[in-house]
Design an enzyme around this catalytic site. Structure first.
Site, mmCIF file in Angstrom:
data_model
loop_
_atom_site.group_PDB
_atom_site.id
_atom_site.type_symbol
_atom_site.label_atom_id
_atom_site.label_comp_id
_atom_site.label_asym_id
_atom_site.label_seq_id
_atom_site.Cartn_x
_atom_site.Cartn_y
_atom_site.Cartn_z
ATOM 1 N N GLU A 1 0.834 -1.221 0.000
ATOM 2 C CA GLU A 1 0.000 0.000 0.000
ATOM 3 C C GLU A 1 0.859 1.258 0.000
ATOM 4 O O GLU A 1 0.482 2.272 0.586
ATOM 5 C CB GLU A 1 -0.908 0.028 1.231
HETATM 6 C C1 LIG Z 1 2.486 -9.425 -0.235
HETATM 7 C C2 LIG Z 1 2.264 -8.246 -1.136
HETATM 8 C C3 LIG Z 1 0.975 -7.877 -1.478
HETATM 9 C C4 LIG Z 1 0.758 -6.788 -2.353
HETATM 10 N N1 LIG Z 1 -0.514 -6.504 -2.776
HETATM 11 C C5 LIG Z 1 -0.676 -5.607 -3.790
HETATM 12 C C6 LIG Z 1 -1.968 -5.442 -4.423
HETATM 13 O O1 LIG Z 1 -2.963 -6.025 -4.010
HETATM 14 N N2 LIG Z 1 -2.039 -4.610 -5.498
HETATM 15 C C7 LIG Z 1 -0.957 -3.947 -5.987
HETATM 16 O O2 LIG Z 1 -1.099 -3.228 -6.965
HETATM 17 N N3 LIG Z 1 0.268 -4.066 -5.383
HETATM 18 C C8 LIG Z 1 0.426 -4.876 -4.320
HETATM 19 N N4 LIG Z 1 1.675 -5.040 -3.747
HETATM 20 C C9 LIG Z 1 2.782 -4.233 -4.217
HETATM 21 C C10 LIG Z 1 3.244 -3.202 -3.189
HETATM 22 O O3 LIG Z 1 2.280 -2.195 -3.025
HETATM 23 C C11 LIG Z 1 4.606 -2.669 -3.660
HETATM 24 O O4 LIG Z 1 5.521 -3.736 -3.492
HETATM 25 C C12 LIG Z 1 5.063 -1.462 -2.887
HETATM 26 O O5 LIG Z 1 4.211 -0.374 -3.135
HETATM 27 C C13 LIG Z 1 6.492 -1.050 -3.244
HETATM 28 O O6 LIG Z 1 6.748 -1.124 -4.622
HETATM 29 P P1 LIG Z 1 8.016 -1.943 -5.140
HETATM 30 O O7 LIG Z 1 7.984 -3.278 -4.498
HETATM 31 O O8 LIG Z 1 8.058 -1.894 -6.604
HETATM 32 O O9 LIG Z 1 9.265 -1.167 -4.539
HETATM 33 P P2 LIG Z 1 10.012 0.062 -5.233
HETATM 34 O O10 LIG Z 1 9.052 1.047 -5.728
HETATM 35 O O11 LIG Z 1 11.014 -0.471 -6.167
HETATM 36 O O12 LIG Z 1 10.774 0.683 -3.974
HETATM 37 C C14 LIG Z 1 11.961 0.113 -3.421
HETATM 38 C C15 LIG Z 1 12.435 0.978 -2.254
HETATM 39 O O13 LIG Z 1 12.747 2.295 -2.721
HETATM 40 C C16 LIG Z 1 12.026 3.255 -2.004
HETATM 41 N N5 LIG Z 1 11.651 4.365 -2.896
HETATM 42 C C17 LIG Z 1 11.108 4.284 -4.126
HETATM 43 N N6 LIG Z 1 10.912 5.513 -4.638
HETATM 44 C C18 LIG Z 1 11.349 6.392 -3.713
HETATM 45 C C19 LIG Z 1 11.413 7.808 -3.634
HETATM 46 N N7 LIG Z 1 10.943 8.586 -4.601
HETATM 47 N N8 LIG Z 1 11.929 8.369 -2.515
HETATM 48 C C20 LIG Z 1 12.354 7.610 -1.491
HETATM 49 N N9 LIG Z 1 12.323 6.268 -1.520
HETATM 50 C C21 LIG Z 1 11.821 5.660 -2.594
HETATM 51 C C22 LIG Z 1 10.803 2.512 -1.455
HETATM 52 O O14 LIG Z 1 10.280 3.123 -0.287
HETATM 53 C C23 LIG Z 1 11.384 1.143 -1.171
HETATM 54 O O15 LIG Z 1 12.009 1.126 0.088
HETATM 55 C C24 LIG Z 1 1.878 -6.071 -2.834
HETATM 56 C C25 LIG Z 1 3.180 -6.436 -2.454
HETATM 57 C C26 LIG Z 1 3.386 -7.510 -1.635
HETATM 58 C C27 LIG Z 1 4.805 -7.901 -1.289
#
Ligand SMILES: Cc1cc2nc3c(=O)[nH]c(=O)nc-3n(C[C@H](O)[C@H](O)[C@H](O)COP(=O)(O)OP(=O)(O)OC[C@H]3O[C@@H](n4cnc5c(N)ncnc54)[C@H](O)[C@@H]3O)c2cc1C
Length: 599
Positions: free
Chosen positions: A441
């Site tokens: 989220e």
């Molecule tokens: C079990 C599970 C259930 C999920 N359920 C859903 C769902 O139902 N629907 C859905 O759409 N998604 C879902 N997700 C996805 C989830 O919302 C994302 O994994 C999450 O929002 C982070 O995106 P990412 O994994 O691509 O990390 P990234 O965006 O690659 O981020 C990696 C790191 O970089 C940091 N970061 C990125 N950009 C910035 C910035 N501008 N400034 C500072 N820090 C930054 C982040 O905080 C994080 O620590 C789920 C994920 C999991 C693991």
């Protein structure tokens, strides 16, 4: 393993005494018609039974068995399907839903307490209906009448569920990068093609259809987030309330993960699947935010639920486990060893978890109250103020509750010593299950950026001032109230004064430095934490005032315990606000100094 005991006494005290819902609901005609205090308490009692007797018993077995994928078919653990049917029959899926489409129209203040009990019992199970409720909210707010009539009644009733499809392999935080395409077709709908990952409840066997809310881009879409549109894509097509043909939606696999193992986390493939536009083209992200904001508060509440369960387990264990002799009056001189609850460090852990949970519960209700006012009130000024507070506080709730929830589950586990690490006690599952709440989220780092950037800096602290002014109004009302000479309360309110003055000063510093993106980015999490502790100081003052007032006509020890936890919060936890403040004042030079390739 500890059995979940619904914290109904605390919930009832918060609703009736602290937030005076009788008066609040009577003052808003739509709510006065929908609910009264007796009904609310009866609903919570039933919810507590449902959570503790039907949902909680599936928590451990669900974790052991996990959701299973076989050739595109996802099976939930034994008992989930039957429990979901009971949940649906009880109408719980539509608790806060729109009565026009079969919902019960209950206030969010009941919804957050219901969600907490559900998450405390079983996070995995709870995610399925929670995603559905969020999707209903977005559909109701932005969908056409035709879509609402077709889908909402079946979603509220639990005949169908929903999912939220944002994330793609290369696009998580930065949704402007999504590649899923929506091409207009001859039928007036759209052909949706693309792959979404990490989709909670994207596929399962709980009911007959899954309605996906999917972010996608039209062929001529503007670049980045402005080009995103929102579509409703059913797993099975629907006509006149009947399921017709499969809609080319398939689940490619599910993830194997640290916790919430009974919640299916799916790779979803859309292959020219028929989709229906929700809201305006290009405004999809704004529409999806209706769902995401709902989910953010809900995920915050996952933190409270897991923290509460960990506290209950830790407190029970600490009173039984005999280890080492204590000192002072709490020890039992006749025994070789005392229950570990006599030891200062164990008490510190339990009280921290308890203060985290009770502070979060009060704050969740405070935000829910604003959501209810924004939704149901006819007074434009009240609505505007409530909307400002909801916008400002939602990221705080999501991140602060889940960080504290993780802290509380680790503390609960720690109270068990080695046994906390062993599966049979259930404590390690809570740690694993709550951990994701800090990540999905929108990570907690992104919540903090939302707070400091969009909610504070972007409007020059306007929303912040609404909150700060309210806290100061509370303080001055207290100072001229009948309780103004109660020394215990005075001590707390003095600390609240210092706390809000410190947050005002910090917010000013943030506004002055807001031209430097690194200052905002590097300080965001510390700012959110300082904000969280200051908000909790406000909650504990309100709560303590009500507890003192209640003591005038009751000798129920609950009220004295409330004050004891409040005093622990002010003495031992609120000082953390100053540490976060000092970090921010130090600036981000030390964070930004190291070259990228030296990491
Ligand atoms: C079990 C599970 C259930 C999920 N359920 C859903 C769902 O139902 N629907 C859905 O759409 N998604 C879902 N997700 C996805 C989830 O919302 C994302 O994994 C999450 O929002 C982070 O995106 P990412 O994994 O691509 O990390 P990234 O965006 O690659 O981020 C990696 C790191 O970089 C940091 N970061 C990125 N950009 C910035 C910035 N501008 N400034 C500072 N820090 C930054 C982040 O905080 C994080 O620590 C789920 C994920 C999991 C693991």
């Amino acid at each position: 393993m500890t059995e979940f005991k619904p914290p109904l006494e605390d919930m009832s005290f918060l609703l009736k005494n602290v937030f005076n819902v009788e008066q609040l609901w009577q003052g808003i005609p739509a709510l006065a018609e929908a609910v009264d205090v007796d009904t609310a308490e009866a609903i919570l009692e039933e919810a507590g039974k449902l959570a503790s007797t039907l949902i909680a018993p599936l928590n451990r077995s669900g974790d052991e068995e996990g959701a299973k994928w076989d050739d595109g078919v996802v099976t939930t653990p034994a008992g989930f399907k039957e429990a979901f049917a009971t949940f649906a029959e009880g109408g719980w899926g539509g608790l806060c839903g729109d009565p026009e489409f079969g919902g019960m129209g209950m206030p969010k203040m009941l919804g957050v307490l219901f969600d907490e009990m559900m998450y405390a019992s079983n996070s995995s199970f709870t995610l399925y209906p929670t995603l559905t409720s969020g999707a209903c909210l977005a559909l109701n707010a932005h969908g056409s009448d035709e879509l609402k009539n077709e889908y909402l009644p079946n979603l509220y009733s639990g005949r169908w569920s929903a999912s939220m499809c944002l994330t793609e392999p290369h696009s998580g935080t930065d949704l402007g990068l999504i590649r899923t395409k929506a091409v207009p077709n001859d039928e007036g709908s759209y052909d949706i093609s693309g792959t979404k990952i990490f989709i909670t409840g994207g596929e399962h066997d709980l009911n007959e259809n899954i309605i996906h809310l999917v972010l996608a881009k039209l062929p001529d879409a503007a670049p980045g987030a402005r080009g995103i549109s929102l579509f409703l894509v059913p797993k099975i097509n629907v006509e006149n309330d009947e399921l017709t043909t499969p809609n080319n939606v398939s689940c490619g696999s599910i993830e194997h993960k640290m916790g919430i193992k009974a919640s299916s986390t799916c790779v979803m493939n859309f292959d020219e699947s028929k989709g229906y536009l929700i809201g305006e083209a290009g405004k999809g992200l704004a529409c999806m935010f209706t769902m995401m904001n709902y989910e953010r508060l809900s995920i915050g509440i996952q933190g409270i639920g897991c923290g509460e369960m960990a506290y209950q387990g830790g407190a029970e264990y600490a009173k039984e486990r005999l280890q080492s002799k204590g000192v002072g009056p709490l020890r039992d001189k006749t025994k070789d060893a005392d229950p570990i609850v006599v030891h200062g460090d164990v008490r510190r852990m339990l009280l921290t978890a308890r203060a985290n949970n009770e502070g979060s519960r009060a704050f969740a209700l405070y935000i829910a109250k604003q959501l209810d006012v924004a939704k149901f009130s006819n007074e434009p000024e009240q609505v505007a103020k409530a909307n400002s507070l909801v916008a400002l506080l939602t990221p705080v709730a999501k991140a602060f509750f889940t960080d504290l929830g993780f802290e509380s589950t680790v503390l609960g586990q720690q109270v068990y010593g080695g046994h906390g690490y062993i599966r049979e006690w259930g404590m390690e599952q809570l740690v694993r299950d709550v951990r994701i709440a800090q990540i999905y989220e929108g990570t907690n780092g992104i919540q903090a950026l939302d707070l400091i950037g969009r909610k504070v800096a972007a409007n020059q602290g306007q929303d912040y001032n609404v909150f700060s002014d309210e806290v100061k109004a509370f303080i001055s009302t207290f100072e001229s109230s009948a309780q103004a000479d109660n020394l215990r309360l005075v001590a707390m309110v003095e600390q609240l004064k210092t706390s809000i003055a410190s947050l005002d000063e910090l917010t000013q510093i943030i506004l002055e430095r807001s031209g430097d993106g690194n200052e905002l980015n590097g300080n965001a999490v510390d700012y959110l934490n300082a904000f969280g502790y200051a908000s909790f100081a406000y909650m504990w003052c309100m709560t303590s005032l009500s507890a003192v007032e209640a003591q005038a006509s009751s000798d129920n020890p609950y009220f004295e315990n409330k004050l004891t936890v409040a005093e622990f919060f002010f003495a031992r936890l609120l000082p953390k606000q100053q540490a976060y403040t000092n970090s921010i004042k130090a600036g981000v030079e030390s964070i930004m100094a190291m070259p990228n390739d030296m990491f």
